[in-house]
Every structure is written in structure tokens, then in C-alpha cells.
Design an enzyme around this catalytic site. Structure first.
Site, PDB file in Angstrom:
ATOM      1  N   ARG A 144     169.615  37.469  27.456  1.00 19.96           N
ATOM      2  CA  ARG A 144     169.918  36.683  28.499  1.00 19.96           C
ATOM      3  C   ARG A 144     168.489  35.822  29.020  1.00 19.96           C
ATOM      4  O   ARG A 144     168.762  34.724  29.344  1.00 19.96           O
ATOM      5  CB  ARG A 144     169.847  37.781  29.613  1.00 19.96           C
ATOM      6  N   THR A 145     167.188  36.733  29.074  1.00 17.43           N
ATOM      7  CA  THR A 145     166.533  35.852  29.709  1.00 17.43           C
ATOM      8  C   THR A 145     165.871  34.386  28.750  1.00 17.43           C
ATOM      9  O   THR A 145     165.924  33.614  29.425  1.00 17.43           O
ATOM     10  CB  THR A 145     164.876  36.906  29.655  1.00 17.43           C
ATOM     11  N   LYS A 153     149.858  36.645  11.745  1.00 17.54           N
ATOM     12  CA  LYS A 153     148.538  36.324  10.869  1.00 17.54           C
ATOM     13  C   LYS A 153     147.509  36.764  11.922  1.00 17.54           C
ATOM     14  O   LYS A 153     146.414  36.517  11.427  1.00 17.54           O
ATOM     15  CB  LYS A 153     148.480  35.044  10.583  1.00 17.54           C
ATOM     16  N   ARG A 170     157.868  36.472  26.949  1.00 14.86           N
ATOM     17  CA  ARG A 170     158.013  37.940  26.981  1.00 14.86           C
ATOM     18  C   ARG A 170     156.931  38.546  25.835  1.00 14.86           C
ATOM     19  O   ARG A 170     157.189  38.113  24.864  1.00 14.86           O
ATOM     20  CB  ARG A 170     159.558  37.944  26.551  1.00 14.86           C
TER      21      ARG A 170
HETATM   22  N1   CP Z   1     168.211  41.155  31.672  1.00  6.29           N
HETATM   23  C1   CP Z   1     167.302  41.110  30.566  1.00  6.29           C
HETATM   24  O1   CP Z   1     166.015  40.994  30.605  1.00  6.29           O
HETATM   25  O2   CP Z   1     168.095  40.781  29.400  1.00  6.29           O
HETATM   26  P1   CP Z   1     167.422  40.305  27.909  1.00  6.29           P
HETATM   27  O3   CP Z   1     166.722  41.652  27.472  1.00  6.29           O
HETATM   28  O4   CP Z   1     168.459  40.114  26.904  1.00  6.29           O
HETATM   29  O5   CP Z   1     166.618  39.154  28.174  1.00  6.29           O
END
Ligand code: CP
Length: 305
Positions: free
Chosen positions: A51-52, A80, A101
Site C-alpha cells: 500500500r504505502t 554493499k 521506509r
Molecule cells: N498499511 C501499510 O503500511 O501497508 P504496507 O505495509 O503494504 O505499505
């Protein structure tokens, strides 16, 4: 230049403006179709995501911009030994804005300190997930009509669930909130959160049984048990199916209660709940695109008349 590390980085007034913009985007998609022409979004994902990452990419493409990035640390030079600080300096040469992320708490903040482009925390370890919180708040505000005077039950993995921590922080700024934390003992909400609520005189309860509290809720926020944060697989297996929301349990809930879930779901919501009009978790994912479009425009300081 502004980054987004924590939902509290935006004031309540700024969030209202962001949500107004997201609602306008929802109603007038064409108006924003070229707003980011010539701009590039980098998605640097050191942890899995559906999603994100894809909603960020969808958001930028819907604004007429372009996207680049990696979806797996293994396909980046992190393997690396390149540091996050060096990586963001390089990404700053290639893109206008970055969503990152990372499994380590604080890694996007380290990146932001060395970046010459806006950095958005797209989830850091068990810490924060601010754009999920923006998604959750927009969903509640749009479908409930308000972000105050709400009783919200948060159910499942309240220990490791970063979406839960971010959402409680954000909602604690609105009047008349009441929190009900529903979890097994092992997955209780961290003490620093309950201390924060005590300091602000915000009422909360901690319970184990979901059924007992269903009739009191305006919002039920379900979460999955975060397998990737467990040290011991046996504990995960013992706890993973502790809560399963099904059609029978939904009969205990008010007619206007909303069920949210940041997704992905595993077993904690039975598919027989999906057709219930109160189950809004797929709509919630759609709001995630609108709010990320609004966020990109805001951080890039782009105004559309
Ligand atoms: N809700 C959410 O963060 O989903 P993902 O981990 O798929 O990005």
C-alpha cells in the site's frame, strides 16, 4: 524545506488544510492531473510494502509527476554497506521528494538531516507511520464527519504496531477522545503512550475481550500481529489468531461504527465482514492515495487554483 517524520509535525490547523485539499482532489481529479509535471518522487523502501509504496507512486503519477526508487534493500547499495545518510545525498541529486521506509527506528530522520529534498517517513521499525495516520484521520473525518468526541477501540498488536502509536498521538490532540486498548497482555500498548494520555487527562481503558467493548465504539481499529517484529516464532503462533472479527461479533457493534484496518490483514478480520457497510478498510486505502497527493503538493509547495 519541510519533512514529515511524525504526524505531530503538522499542527491541527495544517492537518485540516491538508484534509480539505485531499477532499478537493477526490472531487476534482482532473484539476490536479498535471500539478507535478516535471517533478520526481523517489521511493526508497528497505522493508516490504504494498500500500504505502504503490499509493505514493500512484499519487505522484496522478499528479503528472514521475517515480523512481527501490522496493527492497537487497537491490540497493545498502547491501554493499552504503549508509542511509549517503544514500539520501545521492537521491537528492535524482529526485525532488523522497518517501523512505526502513526497519530501523529513526532512519528516515537521519536521512532528513542530510537531505536537500523533503523526506517522508513511510514507516520506521515499530516507531511511527505518519502517512498511514494521515490516511486514517482523513478516512475518519470524511466518513464520520469529525475528528473529535470519538470512542476508538484499537485491537490486536498494540505493542509493535507503529500505525497504532502514530494514530493515538495524532488523535490525542482532539477534544473528547476516549481510547479503549484491546490486546493480550503480551501485546499491550507501550507505557510511554499511556503516560502521555495520563499527562493529558485523556481517558483510556485496557481490556482483553473485544466483545465486551464493541457496543461502546465509534471506531474499531483492527491490527495484525506484527510477525516481523517477534523474536520468537512460538510466541507469534500463539498470539496471531487471538482476535478474529467476524459477522457475529459485528452484530454487537453500533449501526454507525466504522471498522478500519491499515492492512495487510491476515486472519484478524474474517472476509465475511467485508460486505458490511461499516467495514471501510478498502475505502481507507483509497483515501491513502488522496492524502499522499495532498502531502506531496504541500511539501513541494505547489498550489493549484
Ligand atoms: N498499511 C501499510 O503500511 O501497508 P504496507 O505495509 O503494504 O505499505
Amino acid at each position: 524545506m519541510r519533512h514529515l517524520m511524525n504526524p505531530l509535525d503538522f499542527s491541527v490547523e495544517e492537518l485540516d488544510q491538508l484534509f480539505d485539499l485531499a477532499n478537493d482532489i477526490e472531487r476534482n481529479r482532473d484539476k490536479y492531473a498535471h500539478a507535478c509535471a516535471g517533478k520526481k518522487l523517489a521511493t526508497c523502501f528497505y522493508e516490504p510494502s504494498t500500500r504505502t509504496r504503490l499509493s505514493f507512486e500512484s499519487a505522484m503519477l496522478s499528479l503528472g509527476g514521475s517515480v523512481l526508487g527501490f522496493s527492497d534493500a537487497q537491490s540497493s547499495s545498502a547491501t554493499k554497506g552504503e549508509s542511509v545518510s549517503d544514500t539520501i545525498r545521492i537521491i537528492s541529486c535524482y529526485a525532488d521528494i523522497c518517501a523512505m521506509r526502513h526497519p530501523k527506528e529513526g532512519a528516515p530522520l537521519v536521512a532528513a538531516e542530510k537531505s536537500s529534498i523533503p523526506v517522508i517517513n513511510a514507516g520506521d521499525g515499530g516507531h511511527q507511520h505518519p502517512t498511514q495516520t494521515l490516511t486514517d484521520l482523513l478516512t475518519i473525518r470524511t466518513l464520520k464527519g469529525r475528528l473529535d468526541q470519538l470512542t476508538i477501540g484499537l485491537c490486536g498488536d498494540l505493542k509493535f504496531g507503529r500505525t497504532v502509536h502514530s494514530l493515538i498521538n495524532a488523535l490525542s490532540r482532539y477534544e473528547g477522545m476516549r481510547f479503549i486498548f484491546i490486546s493480550p497482555d503480551e501485546l499491550r500498548i507501550p507505557d510511554y503512550i499511556t503516560e502521555m494520555l495520563k499527562d493529558k487527562n485523556i481517558p483510556y481503558e485496557e481490556v482483553i475481550r473485544l466483545e465486551d467493548k464493541m457496543p461502546e465504539l465509534d471506531i474499531l481499529y483492527m491490527t495484525r500481529v506484527q510477525k516481523e517484529r517477534f523474536f520468537n516464532e512460538e510466541d507469534y503462533i500463539r498470539l496471531k489468531d487471538f482476535y478474529i472479527l467476524n459477522r457475529k461479533k459485528m452484530q454487537l457493534a453500533p449501526k454507525d461504527m466504522l471498522v478500519l484496518h491499515p492492512l495487510p490483514r491476515v486472519n484478524e478480520i474474517s472476509v465475511d465482514v467485508d460486505d458490511d457497510p461499516r467495514a471501510v478498510y478498502f475505502k481507507q486505502a483509497q483515501y491513502g492515495v488522496y492524502v499522499r497527493m495532498a502531502l506531496i503538493l504541500t511539501l513541494l509547495n505547489i498550489h493549484v487554483d
